[in-house]
Design a protein around this motif. Sequence first.
Motif, PDB file in Angstrom:
ATOM      1  N   ILE A  55     -30.709   0.544 -25.890  1.00 64.09           N
ATOM      2  CA  ILE A  55     -31.689  -0.424 -25.366  1.00 64.09           C
ATOM      3  C   ILE A  55     -31.475  -0.771 -23.898  1.00 64.09           C
ATOM      4  CG2 ILE A  55     -32.118  -1.447 -27.637  1.00 64.09           C
ATOM      5  CD1 ILE A  55     -30.268  -3.770 -26.782  1.00 64.09           C
ATOM      6  N   SER A  56     -30.568  -0.067 -23.225  1.00 61.52           N
ATOM      7  CA  SER A  56     -30.335  -0.387 -21.813  1.00 61.52           C
ATOM      8  C   SER A  56     -29.975   0.856 -21.012  1.00 61.52           C
ATOM      9  CB  SER A  56     -29.226  -1.435 -21.673  1.00 61.52           C
ATOM     10  OG  SER A  56     -27.983  -0.889 -22.067  1.00 61.52           O
ATOM     11  N   LEU A  57     -30.156   0.730 -19.719  1.00 57.66           N
ATOM     12  CA  LEU A  57     -29.828   1.808 -18.789  1.00 57.66           C
ATOM     13  C   LEU A  57     -29.162   1.172 -17.567  1.00 57.66           C
ATOM     14  CD1 LEU A  57     -30.168   4.829 -17.858  1.00 57.66           C
ATOM     15  CD2 LEU A  57     -32.355   4.128 -16.859  1.00 57.66           C
ATOM     16  N   ALA A  58     -28.006   1.685 -17.182  1.00 55.32           N
ATOM     17  CA  ALA A  58     -27.307   1.196 -15.988  1.00 55.32           C
ATOM     18  C   ALA A  58     -27.263   2.317 -14.953  1.00 55.32           C
ATOM     19  CB  ALA A  58     -25.897   0.738 -16.337  1.00 55.32           C
ATOM     20  N   LEU A  59     -27.678   1.996 -13.730  1.00 55.16           N
ATOM     21  CA  LEU A  59     -27.739   2.993 -12.664  1.00 55.16           C
ATOM     22  C   LEU A  59     -26.962   2.490 -11.453  1.00 55.16           C
ATOM     23  CD1 LEU A  59     -31.586   3.716 -12.768  1.00 55.16           C
ATOM     24  CD2 LEU A  59     -29.788   5.157 -13.740  1.00 55.16           C
ATOM     25  N   CYS A  60     -26.019   3.295 -10.983  1.00 58.21           N
ATOM     26  CA  CYS A  60     -25.377   3.038  -9.699  1.00 58.21           C
ATOM     27  C   CYS A  60     -26.161   3.832  -8.661  1.00 58.21           C
ATOM     28  CB  CYS A  60     -23.914   3.483  -9.726  1.00 58.21           C
ATOM     29  SG  CYS A  60     -23.050   3.170  -8.162  1.00 58.21           S
ATOM     30  N   LYS A 105      -9.009  -4.735 -10.037  1.00 63.53           N
ATOM     31  CA  LYS A 105     -10.404  -4.338  -9.809  1.00 63.53           C
ATOM     32  C   LYS A 105     -11.322  -5.082 -10.775  1.00 63.53           C
ATOM     33  CE  LYS A 105      -9.957   0.356  -7.924  1.00 63.53           C
ATOM     34  NZ  LYS A 105      -8.518   0.573  -7.937  1.00 63.53           N
ATOM     35  N   ASN A 106     -12.459  -5.528 -10.272  1.00 61.22           N
ATOM     36  CA  ASN A 106     -13.491  -6.112 -11.118  1.00 61.22           C
ATOM     37  C   ASN A 106     -14.447  -4.992 -11.506  1.00 61.22           C
ATOM     38  OD1 ASN A 106     -15.328  -7.741 -12.418  1.00 61.22           O
ATOM     39  ND2 ASN A 106     -16.302  -8.455 -10.522  1.00 61.22           N
ATOM     40  N   VAL A 107     -14.244  -4.420 -12.679  1.00 61.98           N
ATOM     41  CA  VAL A 107     -14.992  -3.227 -13.105  1.00 61.98           C
ATOM     42  C   VAL A 107     -16.279  -3.657 -13.802  1.00 61.98           C
ATOM     43  CG1 VAL A 107     -14.938  -1.139 -14.502  1.00 61.98           C
ATOM     44  CG2 VAL A 107     -12.857  -1.922 -13.340  1.00 61.98           C
ATOM     45  N   LEU A 108     -17.415  -3.258 -13.242  1.00 55.92           N
ATOM     46  CA  LEU A 108     -18.723  -3.598 -13.803  1.00 55.92           C
ATOM     47  C   LEU A 108     -19.245  -2.510 -14.738  1.00 55.92           C
ATOM     48  CD1 LEU A 108     -20.401  -4.862 -10.499  1.00 55.92           C
ATOM     49  CD2 LEU A 108     -19.189  -6.218 -12.209  1.00 55.92           C
ATOM     50  N   LEU A 109     -18.774  -1.298 -14.520  1.00 49.01           N
ATOM     51  CA  LEU A 109     -19.233  -0.147 -15.311  1.00 49.01           C
ATOM     52  C   LEU A 109     -18.189   0.941 -15.183  1.00 49.01           C
ATOM     53  CD1 LEU A 109     -21.874   0.920 -16.826  1.00 49.01           C
ATOM     54  CD2 LEU A 109     -22.428   2.053 -14.663  1.00 49.01           C
ATOM     55  N   GLU A 110     -17.917   1.644 -16.267  1.00 52.93           N
ATOM     56  CA  GLU A 110     -16.973   2.756 -16.186  1.00 52.93           C
ATOM     57  C   GLU A 110     -17.472   3.929 -17.025  1.00 52.93           C
ATOM     58  OE1 GLU A 110     -13.152   2.381 -18.144  1.00 52.93           O
ATOM     59  OE2 GLU A 110     -13.870   0.644 -19.258  1.00 52.93           O
ATOM     60  N   GLN A 111     -17.010   5.114 -16.617  1.00 56.90           N
ATOM     61  CA  GLN A 111     -17.404   6.324 -17.330  1.00 56.90           C
ATOM     62  C   GLN A 111     -16.265   7.331 -17.217  1.00 56.90           C
ATOM     63  OE1 GLN A 111     -21.662   7.291 -17.570  1.00 56.90           O
ATOM     64  NE2 GLN A 111     -21.151   9.142 -16.450  1.00 56.90           N
ATOM     65  N   ILE A 112     -15.858   7.883 -18.337  1.00 55.86           N
ATOM     66  CA  ILE A 112     -14.759   8.846 -18.350  1.00 55.86           C
ATOM     67  C   ILE A 112     -15.239  10.125 -19.005  1.00 55.86           C
ATOM     68  CG2 ILE A 112     -12.406   9.323 -19.134  1.00 55.86           C
ATOM     69  CD1 ILE A 112     -11.921   6.307 -19.236  1.00 55.86           C
ATOM     70  N   SER A 113     -15.088  11.235 -18.288  1.00 56.53           N
ATOM     71  CA  SER A 113     -15.395  12.545 -18.864  1.00 56.53           C
ATOM     72  C   SER A 113     -14.082  13.309 -19.010  1.00 56.53           C
ATOM     73  CB  SER A 113     -16.382  13.300 -17.968  1.00 56.53           C
ATOM     74  OG  SER A 113     -15.816  13.539 -16.702  1.00 56.53           O
ATOM     75  N   LYS A 114     -14.166  14.597 -19.208  1.00 52.65           N
ATOM     76  CA  LYS A 114     -12.980  15.418 -19.484  1.00 52.65           C
ATOM     77  C   LYS A 114     -11.893  15.236 -18.429  1.00 52.65           C
ATOM     78  CE  LYS A 114     -11.609  20.241 -20.162  1.00 52.65           C
ATOM     79  NZ  LYS A 114     -12.080  21.651 -20.155  1.00 52.65           N
ATOM     80  N   ASN A 115     -12.263  15.300 -17.152  1.00 57.05           N
ATOM     81  CA  ASN A 115     -11.237  15.192 -16.107  1.00 57.05           C
ATOM     82  C   ASN A 115     -11.651  14.285 -14.954  1.00 57.05           C
ATOM     83  OD1 ASN A 115     -13.169  16.767 -14.927  1.00 57.05           O
ATOM     84  ND2 ASN A 115     -11.770  18.275 -14.070  1.00 57.05           N
ATOM     85  N   THR A 116     -12.673  13.439 -15.193  1.00 61.27           N
ATOM     86  CA  THR A 116     -13.170  12.562 -14.132  1.00 61.27           C
ATOM     87  C   THR A 116     -13.306  11.139 -14.640  1.00 61.27           C
ATOM     88  OG1 THR A 116     -14.412  14.394 -13.136  1.00 61.27           O
ATOM     89  CG2 THR A 116     -15.027  12.182 -12.472  1.00 61.27           C
ATOM     90  N   LEU A 117     -12.718  10.219 -13.889  1.00 59.33           N
ATOM     91  CA  LEU A 117     -12.841   8.784 -14.165  1.00 59.33           C
ATOM     92  C   LEU A 117     -13.732   8.183 -13.062  1.00 59.33           C
ATOM     93  CD1 LEU A 117     -11.996   5.948 -15.278  1.00 59.33           C
ATOM     94  CD2 LEU A 117     -10.006   6.094 -13.759  1.00 59.33           C
ATOM     95  N   GLN A 118     -14.740   7.410 -13.464  1.00 58.50           N
ATOM     96  CA  GLN A 118     -15.583   6.723 -12.500  1.00 58.50           C
ATOM     97  C   GLN A 118     -15.729   5.257 -12.901  1.00 58.50           C
ATOM     98  OE1 GLN A 118     -19.023   9.741 -12.436  1.00 58.50           O
ATOM     99  NE2 GLN A 118     -18.739   9.201 -10.293  1.00 58.50           N
ATOM    100  N   VAL A 141     -17.642   1.507 -11.388  1.00 60.73           N
ATOM    101  CA  VAL A 141     -18.388   0.726 -10.407  1.00 60.73           C
ATOM    102  C   VAL A 141     -17.670  -0.611 -10.289  1.00 60.73           C
ATOM    103  CG1 VAL A 141     -20.578  -0.369  -9.834  1.00 60.73           C
ATOM    104  CG2 VAL A 141     -20.549   1.869 -10.977  1.00 60.73           C
ATOM    105  N   THR A 142     -17.265  -0.965  -9.077  1.00 54.80           N
ATOM    106  CA  THR A 142     -16.474  -2.171  -8.851  1.00 54.80           C
ATOM    107  C   THR A 142     -17.139  -3.079  -7.838  1.00 54.80           C
ATOM    108  OG1 THR A 142     -15.145  -1.188  -7.091  1.00 54.80           O
ATOM    109  CG2 THR A 142     -14.358  -0.907  -9.338  1.00 54.80           C
TER     110      THR A 142
END
Length: 412
Positions: A343-348, A395-408, A410-411
Amino acid sequence: MKIFKFGGASVKDAESVKNVSMVLKSQGFAKCLLVISAMGKTTNELEKVVELYFKKDNYQTEIEKIKRKHIEIAEGLFPENHAVFAEINLFFDDIDSFLRRNKSPNYNFVYDQVVSCGEMISTKIVSEYLNEIQFTNQWLDARDYVKTDNSYREGTVDWARTEEFISNLNPEICYVTQGFIGSDDNNFTVTLGREGSDYSAAIFAYCLNADAMTIWKDVPGVMTGDPRKFEDVSLLSNISYEEAIEMAYYGASVIHPKTLQPLQQKNIPFYVKSFVDPTKEGTKVGASDQNQQEESYILKENQALLKISTRDFSFIAEDHMSLIFGYLSKYKIKVSLMQNSAISLALCLEDKFNHIEELNEELQKIFKTEAIKNVSLFTVRNAKMDHIDKFYHEKNVLLEQISKNTLQMVTQ
């Protein structure tokens, strides 16, 4: 041919221009094409001229300041009666003349006609200086060769026509030309996007089937992180096209995102080297069995986080996504990171043209939205997942995403 690209920092003053000749001497000045950016911070200064013009403020004083700076650079390179001084005056007269007679209210159109003059002037100075010291070259107007549509400030290259024009160049001689600019069907100037000179170099490399392309920077090469923002970073001596493309997409400032794909298509090696010490190896980007996959850190600042949800708690469906991305395209806002739930979408978002407010107003007619400005996107490539806790510290983390070898994340 070899393609060499020199950015604004490498031609910021007379001593820097002289250093370009030393770099060329160390590399061999034969069968090469130089792509040169505007000098120092000239692009920023010309952007201010455009802003003042649209505010109906005194832009002429700013033009005079920029002209004076270029004349001072030329005075450190040429005898006082040299023809280059008349050329510099002519370029700045053209800027003033264009703004006086312009009737177009299109900010982006006016921007491209004015800001592009920085590259025209810098290349004329560099070309004339190299000829003066017996590095024989021919000056080219890139707008006669790089053909685009009329998407001002973000031109799309017409590859067929561009390749047709560039392939007619003589590969036995040396050229000096501009980065960042092309022209549309009406021969109006179109820029290729901010920091687009690297892309220009790749266009010429592709169309000339170059042996190699080198970008000269004030850093040793591609590092595992920007040394101004991260401690304990090291040089990446060999990386693949794919890794470099990923790093550029995530925001590594040393590589322009569009640069690598044309080079990869023709397997043209791409080097990032230091104009401070041109004898050092720098970084090679290309196909190699020695490519590294080191943990690397990228910080992309001045982003916006936009959270979107349906008003009736229904799913974010395909028709919603199509509508949202249609607006993103309309306002030329780029997605740096996307995360969706039922029900939601977050876009950086990267909002280069400051349209986030307009986008948000459009979306609020249909969706519930929350916009948070001035956030940063922090990316760790080839992350060692058993040690990722350290990246969350303070860090004040607003959004995070982790894939196989990448951590992202939004702070704020």
